[in-house]
Design an enzyme around this catalytic site. Sequence first.
Site, PDB file in Angstrom:
ATOM      1  CD  GLU A  19       8.665   4.616  10.175  1.00  0.00           C
ATOM      2  OE1 GLU A  19       7.967   5.637  10.274  1.00  0.00           O
ATOM      3  OE2 GLU A  19       8.417   3.686   9.403  1.00  0.00           O
ATOM      4  CB  THR A  27       7.186   0.258  12.238  1.00  0.00           C
ATOM      5  OG1 THR A  27       8.179  -0.745  12.419  1.00  0.00           O
ATOM      6  CG2 THR A  27       7.729   1.394  11.387  1.00  0.00           C
ATOM      7  CE1 TYR A  28       1.623  -3.155  18.174  1.00  0.00           C
ATOM      8  CE2 TYR A  28       0.506  -4.096  16.283  1.00  0.00           C
ATOM      9  CZ  TYR A  28       0.685  -4.015  17.654  1.00  0.00           C
ATOM     10  OH  TYR A  28      -0.078  -4.782  18.483  1.00  0.00           O
ATOM     11  CB  ALA A  88       2.041  -6.972   9.394  1.00  0.00           C
ATOM     12  NE  ARG A 120      -5.927  -1.731   5.554  1.00  0.00           N
ATOM     13  CZ  ARG A 120      -6.083  -1.924   4.250  1.00  0.00           C
ATOM     14  NH1 ARG A 120      -7.256  -1.714   3.696  1.00  0.00           N
ATOM     15  NH2 ARG A 120      -5.068  -2.305   3.497  1.00  0.00           N
ATOM     16  CG  ASP A 146       0.232  -3.553   4.159  1.00  0.00           C
ATOM     17  OD1 ASP A 146      -0.543  -2.719   3.632  1.00  0.00           O
ATOM     18  OD2 ASP A 146       1.456  -3.402   4.216  1.00  0.00           O
ATOM     19  CE1 TYR A 205      -0.230   4.242   2.214  1.00  0.00           C
ATOM     20  CE2 TYR A 205      -2.200   5.297   3.094  1.00  0.00           C
ATOM     21  CZ  TYR A 205      -1.192   4.367   3.210  1.00  0.00           C
ATOM     22  OH  TYR A 205      -1.113   3.569   4.326  1.00  0.00           O
ATOM     23  CG  HIS A 217      -4.032   2.470   0.427  1.00  0.00           C
ATOM     24  ND1 HIS A 217      -4.652   1.294   0.099  1.00  0.00           N
ATOM     25  CD2 HIS A 217      -3.214   2.199   1.467  1.00  0.00           C
ATOM     26  CE1 HIS A 217      -4.231   0.342   0.930  1.00  0.00           C
ATOM     27  NE2 HIS A 217      -3.366   0.881   1.767  1.00  0.00           N
ATOM     28  CD  GLN A 271      17.237   0.572   1.262  1.00  0.00           C
ATOM     29  OE1 GLN A 271      18.412   0.833   0.970  1.00  0.00           O
ATOM     30  NE2 GLN A 271      16.532   1.308   2.070  1.00  0.00           N
TER      31      GLN A 271
HETATM   32  P1  FAD Z   1      -6.764   3.208   6.019  1.00  0.00           P
HETATM   33  O1  FAD Z   1      -6.766   4.621   6.456  1.00  0.00           O
HETATM   34  O2  FAD Z   1      -7.817   2.320   6.581  1.00  0.00           O
HETATM   35  O3  FAD Z   1      -6.843   3.204   4.418  1.00  0.00           O
HETATM   36  C1  FAD Z   1      -6.675   1.979   3.711  1.00  0.00           C
HETATM   37  C2  FAD Z   1      -7.555   2.015   2.453  1.00  0.00           C
HETATM   38  O4  FAD Z   1      -8.940   2.012   2.827  1.00  0.00           O
HETATM   39  C3  FAD Z   1      -7.370   3.265   1.589  1.00  0.00           C
HETATM   40  O5  FAD Z   1      -7.546   2.881   0.251  1.00  0.00           O
HETATM   41  C4  FAD Z   1      -8.510   4.178   2.040  1.00  0.00           C
HETATM   42  O6  FAD Z   1      -8.901   5.105   1.033  1.00  0.00           O
HETATM   43  C5  FAD Z   1      -9.602   3.155   2.315  1.00  0.00           C
HETATM   44  N1  FAD Z   1     -10.537   3.599   3.356  1.00  0.00           N
HETATM   45  C6  FAD Z   1     -10.249   4.317   4.476  1.00  0.00           C
HETATM   46  N2  FAD Z   1     -11.347   4.487   5.217  1.00  0.00           N
HETATM   47  C7  FAD Z   1     -12.368   3.879   4.542  1.00  0.00           C
HETATM   48  C8  FAD Z   1     -13.749   3.699   4.808  1.00  0.00           C
HETATM   49  N3  FAD Z   1     -14.317   4.220   5.909  1.00  0.00           N
HETATM   50  N4  FAD Z   1     -14.485   2.981   3.916  1.00  0.00           N
HETATM   51  C9  FAD Z   1     -13.927   2.466   2.796  1.00  0.00           C
HETATM   52  N5  FAD Z   1     -12.603   2.600   2.495  1.00  0.00           N
HETATM   53  C10 FAD Z   1     -11.863   3.301   3.356  1.00  0.00           C
HETATM   54  N6  FAD Z   1       2.014  -1.043   8.529  1.00  0.00           N
HETATM   55  C11 FAD Z   1       2.296  -1.803   9.627  1.00  0.00           C
HETATM   56  O7  FAD Z   1       1.941  -2.991   9.660  1.00  0.00           O
HETATM   57  N7  FAD Z   1       2.983  -1.286  10.684  1.00  0.00           N
HETATM   58  C12 FAD Z   1       3.409   0.007  10.720  1.00  0.00           C
HETATM   59  O8  FAD Z   1       4.024   0.441  11.711  1.00  0.00           O
HETATM   60  C13 FAD Z   1       3.138   0.846   9.581  1.00  0.00           C
HETATM   61  N8  FAD Z   1       3.505   2.146   9.554  1.00  0.00           N
HETATM   62  C14 FAD Z   1       3.175   2.937   8.475  1.00  0.00           C
HETATM   63  C15 FAD Z   1       3.529   4.291   8.478  1.00  0.00           C
HETATM   64  C16 FAD Z   1       3.228   5.102   7.386  1.00  0.00           C
HETATM   65  C17 FAD Z   1       3.604   6.569   7.422  1.00  0.00           C
HETATM   66  C18 FAD Z   1       2.574   4.552   6.256  1.00  0.00           C
HETATM   67  C19 FAD Z   1       2.272   5.411   5.064  1.00  0.00           C
HETATM   68  C20 FAD Z   1       2.203   3.205   6.243  1.00  0.00           C
HETATM   69  C21 FAD Z   1       2.489   2.389   7.348  1.00  0.00           C
HETATM   70  N9  FAD Z   1       2.124   1.036   7.389  1.00  0.00           N
HETATM   71  C22 FAD Z   1       2.416   0.258   8.482  1.00  0.00           C
HETATM   72  C23 FAD Z   1       1.442   0.434   6.244  1.00  0.00           C
HETATM   73  C24 FAD Z   1      -0.105   0.570   6.372  1.00  0.00           C
HETATM   74  O9  FAD Z   1      -0.562  -0.240   7.428  1.00  0.00           O
HETATM   75  C25 FAD Z   1      -0.694   0.115   5.034  1.00  0.00           C
HETATM   76  O10 FAD Z   1      -0.356   1.030   4.013  1.00  0.00           O
HETATM   77  C26 FAD Z   1      -2.190  -0.193   5.025  1.00  0.00           C
HETATM   78  O11 FAD Z   1      -2.468  -0.879   3.814  1.00  0.00           O
HETATM   79  C27 FAD Z   1      -3.114   1.008   5.104  1.00  0.00           C
HETATM   80  O12 FAD Z   1      -3.075   1.599   6.322  1.00  0.00           O
HETATM   81  P2  FAD Z   1      -3.857   2.970   6.615  1.00  0.00           P
HETATM   82  O13 FAD Z   1      -3.715   3.231   8.039  1.00  0.00           O
HETATM   83  O14 FAD Z   1      -3.484   4.009   5.637  1.00  0.00           O
HETATM   84  O15 FAD Z   1      -5.374   2.476   6.292  1.00  0.00           O
END
Ligand code: FAD
Length: 296
Positions: free
Chosen positions: A17, A48-49, A51, A107, A109, A148, A152, A215
Amino acid sequence: MKIIDILNQKEMSLSFEVFPAKKESGLESVHRATREIAMCRPSFMSVTYGAGGGTSRYTLEIAKDIKDAYDVPMLAHLTCVSSSRETVRERIKDMIDAGIENVMALRGDLTPELMGTDPAGWDYQHAIQLVRELKESGADFCIGAACYPEVHPDSSNQKEDIRFLKEKVDAGAEFLTTQMVFDNNLFYNFLYKLREAGVTVPVLPGIMPITNAKQVARAISLSGSFMPQRFRSLVDYFGQDPDAMKQAGIAYATDQIIDLYANGITNVHVYSMNKPDVAKAITENLSAILGKDFGR
Ligand code: FAD
């Protein structure tokens, strides 16, 4: 090439990555680093993208450069929570125009600005909506999503987290990559629970090679990941010596990857963080295992 086709092959895969520069001035050094990492011939690379989408243009630029110049399959990340529907649709169109086949739907952060507002007013609350948006775009994207092993931070419990994860997979996520894990047993337990819950797609453990003591604190605060005592001892002992710490951190990550392969986990993702020397060292350490010529 679609990432899912790579993951479904019997051979072991190793992916790296990178992240885009925050400013245009840093772009050249990121390009240099990503090209050097691409020369390790990873199974694929992800970009990555930023935030809030601040670095969106660079994500695509880097992904396209590696795909076109080095023929390494690319996975472009995309986040949604701090963007409008219109912006997300524009980004999806840009991806289609750039020939991107693989998208990591996230999603993102929650920024402090978002935290103070009502989620009902946001265009996107969860990654599942982005997965649906990508499916509805009409493009034949291979879609990945995040998961996670240590739950999460927004989730009240693991059962709920896995229930939402299954919905995300059912909506169209074809593979999952985990938050960084430093203890493989956490990954194995998590995978077992996913399979029990009916989540059958490939799950890639995310391995972060820690190469300097600073780190460590950053990785823990960002991910909340558990640091095993074995790893803490290594940081305590070698943390003040940069070269020794780097060698020990790469050895620890290599050891984790070998253990994963040896336990039948064929696909591993490495958070190589724009560090070609780390990607090269890991690839070299695994050259016989992966059966690839390093730096071809
Ligand atoms: P979601 O799948 O939406 O989950 C987030 C939370 O909401 C979880 O607690 C989940 O249980 C809950 N949830 C999910 N669906 C629902 C629903 N329908 N109703 C209620 N609750 C729900 N961030 C960046 O900004 N750029 C990146 O490039 C980036 N790359 C990443 C790559 C990886 C492999 C990982 C693990 C994380 C990355 N992140 C990145 C961080 C990520 O954006 C954050 O961890 C963020 O807080 C959650 O993203 P998610 O896509 O898992 O969200």
